[in-house]
Scaffold this motif. Structure first.
Motif, mmCIF file in Angstrom:
data_model
loop_
_atom_site.group_PDB
_atom_site.id
_atom_site.type_symbol
_atom_site.label_atom_id
_atom_site.label_comp_id
_atom_site.label_asym_id
_atom_site.label_seq_id
_atom_site.Cartn_x
_atom_site.Cartn_y
_atom_site.Cartn_z
ATOM 1 N N ALA A 148 0.359 -0.944 -0.559
ATOM 2 C CA ALA A 148 0.338 -0.045 -0.129
ATOM 3 C C ALA A 148 0.747 1.249 0.013
ATOM 4 C CB ALA A 148 -0.710 -0.005 1.447
ATOM 5 N N GLY A 149 2.366 0.718 0.677
ATOM 6 C CA GLY A 149 2.957 2.593 0.913
ATOM 7 C C GLY A 149 3.848 2.830 -0.524
ATOM 8 N N GLY A 150 2.852 2.768 -1.871
ATOM 9 C CA GLY A 150 3.593 2.270 -2.724
ATOM 10 C C GLY A 150 4.467 3.962 -2.744
ATOM 11 N N PRO A 151 5.478 4.490 -3.830
ATOM 12 C CA PRO A 151 6.187 5.584 -4.644
ATOM 13 C C PRO A 151 4.970 7.751 -5.068
ATOM 14 C CG PRO A 151 6.918 4.623 -5.949
ATOM 15 C CD PRO A 151 5.883 3.180 -4.750
ATOM 16 N N TRP A 184 0.475 3.905 -9.041
ATOM 17 C CA TRP A 184 -0.591 3.319 -8.356
ATOM 18 C C TRP A 184 -0.064 2.074 -9.763
ATOM 19 C CZ3 TRP A 184 -4.401 5.558 -5.772
ATOM 20 C CH2 TRP A 184 -4.171 6.533 -5.711
ATOM 21 N N PRO A 185 1.169 1.072 -8.981
ATOM 22 C CA PRO A 185 0.900 -0.096 -10.133
ATOM 23 C C PRO A 185 0.134 -1.295 -9.973
ATOM 24 C CG PRO A 185 2.499 -0.421 -8.019
ATOM 25 C CD PRO A 185 1.775 1.540 -7.823
ATOM 26 N N ALA A 186 -0.736 -1.336 -8.807
ATOM 27 C CA ALA A 186 -1.838 -1.900 -8.690
ATOM 28 C C ALA A 186 -2.489 -1.604 -9.943
ATOM 29 C CB ALA A 186 -2.630 -2.120 -7.428
ATOM 30 N N GLU A 187 -2.947 -0.744 -10.171
ATOM 31 C CA GLU A 187 -4.348 -0.240 -11.031
ATOM 32 C C GLU A 187 -3.594 -0.031 -12.149
ATOM 33 O OE1 GLU A 187 -7.320 0.990 -10.126
ATOM 34 O OE2 GLU A 187 -7.473 1.284 -8.178
ATOM 35 N N GLU A 188 -2.431 -0.153 -12.601
ATOM 36 C CA GLU A 188 -1.963 0.028 -13.683
ATOM 37 C C GLU A 188 -1.771 -1.985 -14.607
ATOM 38 O OE1 GLU A 188 1.981 1.419 -13.387
ATOM 39 O OE2 GLU A 188 0.965 3.623 -12.658
ATOM 40 N N PHE A 189 -1.240 -2.523 -13.361
ATOM 41 C CA PHE A 189 -1.629 -3.516 -13.468
ATOM 42 C C PHE A 189 -3.230 -4.005 -13.879
ATOM 43 C CE2 PHE A 189 -1.461 -8.371 -11.706
ATOM 44 C CZ PHE A 189 -1.011 -9.029 -12.593
ATOM 45 N N ALA A 190 -3.707 -3.935 -12.990
ATOM 46 C CA ALA A 190 -5.485 -3.858 -13.360
ATOM 47 C C ALA A 190 -5.986 -3.747 -14.579
ATOM 48 C CB ALA A 190 -5.849 -3.433 -12.376
ATOM 49 N N TYR A 191 -5.525 -2.878 -14.971
ATOM 50 C CA TYR A 191 -5.437 -1.548 -16.140
ATOM 51 C C TYR A 191 -5.172 -3.298 -17.927
ATOM 52 C CZ TYR A 191 -5.883 0.910 -20.354
ATOM 53 O OH TYR A 191 -6.631 1.570 -21.513
ATOM 54 N N ALA A 192 -3.885 -3.695 -17.737
ATOM 55 C CA ALA A 192 -3.251 -4.016 -18.068
ATOM 56 C C ALA A 192 -3.795 -5.812 -18.459
ATOM 57 C CB ALA A 192 -1.713 -4.268 -17.688
ATOM 58 N N ARG A 193 -4.596 -5.925 -17.696
ATOM 59 C CA ARG A 193 -4.928 -7.279 -17.010
ATOM 60 C C ARG A 193 -6.937 -7.158 -17.798
ATOM 61 N NH1 ARG A 193 -0.894 -7.603 -15.783
ATOM 62 N NH2 ARG A 193 -0.891 -7.981 -17.963
ATOM 63 N N ARG A 194 -6.950 -5.751 -18.177
ATOM 64 C CA ARG A 194 -8.328 -5.782 -18.196
ATOM 65 C C ARG A 194 -8.123 -5.416 -20.146
ATOM 66 N NH1 ARG A 194 -8.773 -2.475 -13.983
ATOM 67 N NH2 ARG A 194 -8.359 -0.268 -14.273
ATOM 68 N N LEU A 195 -7.163 -5.399 -19.965
ATOM 69 C CA LEU A 195 -6.913 -5.068 -21.865
ATOM 70 C C LEU A 195 -7.403 -5.992 -22.670
ATOM 71 C CD1 LEU A 195 -4.508 -2.025 -21.283
ATOM 72 C CD2 LEU A 195 -6.625 -1.602 -22.841
ATOM 73 N N GLU A 196 -6.762 -7.217 -21.248
ATOM 74 C CA GLU A 196 -6.369 -8.901 -22.453
ATOM 75 C C GLU A 196 -7.734 -9.908 -21.833
ATOM 76 O OE1 GLU A 196 -3.173 -10.277 -19.912
ATOM 77 O OE2 GLU A 196 -1.571 -9.434 -20.101
ATOM 78 N N GLY A 197 -8.831 -8.825 -21.527
ATOM 79 C CA GLY A 197 -9.641 -9.381 -21.472
ATOM 80 C C GLY A 197 -10.230 -9.763 -20.281
ATOM 81 N N LEU A 198 -9.422 -9.508 -18.553
ATOM 82 C CA LEU A 198 -9.629 -10.699 -17.337
ATOM 83 C C LEU A 198 -10.810 -9.061 -16.934
ATOM 84 C CD1 LEU A 198 -6.676 -12.019 -16.118
ATOM 85 C CD2 LEU A 198 -8.448 -13.146 -16.993
ATOM 86 N N PRO A 199 -11.595 -9.526 -16.277
ATOM 87 C CA PRO A 199 -12.340 -8.947 -15.164
ATOM 88 C C PRO A 199 -11.184 -8.033 -14.171
ATOM 89 C CG PRO A 199 -13.404 -10.421 -15.276
ATOM 90 C CD PRO A 199 -12.306 -10.267 -15.945
ATOM 91 N N ALA A 200 -10.258 -7.416 -14.202
ATOM 92 C CA ALA A 200 -9.736 -7.293 -12.735
ATOM 93 C C ALA A 200 -10.048 -6.318 -12.160
ATOM 94 C CB ALA A 200 -7.882 -7.598 -13.108
#
Length: 61
Positions: free
Chosen positions: A12-15, A19-35
């Motif tokens: 939770a204490g990222g720089p 927003w690494p979690a949001e960026e990762f989830a966005y990339a998964r959504r682009l792949e078709g996963l409802p992350a």
């Protein structure tokens, strides 16, 4: 956390401004996963999850 698959965990204490979690989830959504991102208060981590039964076909329905 029944009914969910955890794809990745992020502290939770990222720089500031990162927003690494949001960026990762966005990339998964682009792949078709409802992350989505949820907070695990017990571990102070952001989790990127996919709920059970959610697939790319379910999200489009």
């Amino acid at each position: 956390m029944n009914g969910r698959t955890v794809l990745e965990r992020f502290p939770a204490g990222g720089p500031r401004g990162s927003w690494p979690a949001e960026e990762f989830a966005y990339a998964r959504r682009l792949e078709g996963l409802p992350a989505e991102v949820v907070m695990d208060l017990a571990t102070d981590m952001f989790l990127v999850i996919v709920r059970a039964g959610d697939t790319a076909g379910d999200a489009a329905a």
